[in-house]
Design a protein around this motif. Structure first.
Motif, PDB file in Angstrom:
ATOM      1  N   ASP A  77       0.872  -1.174   0.000  1.00  0.00           N
ATOM      2  CA  ASP A  77       0.000   0.000   0.000  1.00  0.00           C
ATOM      3  C   ASP A  77       0.914   1.231   0.000  1.00  0.00           C
ATOM      4  O   ASP A  77       2.131   1.084  -0.130  1.00  0.00           O
ATOM      5  N   HIS A  78       0.359   2.400   0.147  1.00  0.00           N
ATOM      6  CA  HIS A  78       1.183   3.611   0.059  1.00  0.00           C
ATOM      7  C   HIS A  78       2.130   3.796   1.244  1.00  0.00           C
ATOM      8  O   HIS A  78       3.012   4.651   1.204  1.00  0.00           O
ATOM      9  N   ARG A 130       8.595   1.452   0.740  1.00  0.00           N
ATOM     10  CA  ARG A 130       7.358   1.673  -0.023  1.00  0.00           C
ATOM     11  C   ARG A 130       7.587   1.247  -1.450  1.00  0.00           C
ATOM     12  O   ARG A 130       8.671   1.457  -2.011  1.00  0.00           O
TER      13      ARG A 130
END
Length: 135
Positions: A77-78, A130
């Protein structure tokens, strides 16, 4: 397989120095190599607890055992990339929740079913960069 999964695969192989390959469209997992079977979930929204569809998780574990490989569940995810080594956790110790969702996200989305999912805490995963970020 969607292009975003293939883009992630290229990035992940580079970051982790792996040679994972995508599987066939109807396999029960997304990527594999000589050592790993991997189920990937790309989330556009952040959730502190990660959901693993129970039947997919158990199938991944069984197939990995039969093929003498390590089953990994990866959620991105972010905020990060979260890697769960399913050999190092006991799924049966995690709570299960019901989620009403489309039968599949790849085709028609009109038929909804109840899916049973393990609720995995973020703390039980190994978190790396990330997605898209360079090491």
């Amino acid at each position: 397989m969607k292009s975003r999964e293939l883009n992630f695969l290229d990035w992940f192989n580079t970051q982790m120095d792996l040679n994972l390959k995508p599987t066939k469209d109807f396999d029960r997992w997304d990527f594999q190599d000589d050592n790993y079977l991997i189920e990937l979930k790309i989330r556009l929204k952040y959730y502190e607890e990660k959901l693993l569809q129970a039947d997919k998780g158990l199938s991944l574990i069984q197939n990995a055992e039969a093929l003498d490989k390590i089953p990994l569940y990866i959620v991105t995810d972010h905020k990060g990339v979260y890697i769960y080594n399913l050999n190092k956790i006991n799924l049966l110790e995690y709570p299960i929740c019901e989620v009403v969702a489309p039968v599949t996200t790849e085709f028609e989305k009109d038929k909804l079913i109840t899916k049973y999912c393990y609720v995995l805490p973020e703390a039980d995963a190994t978190k790396i960069l990330r997605y898209g970020q360079k090491s």
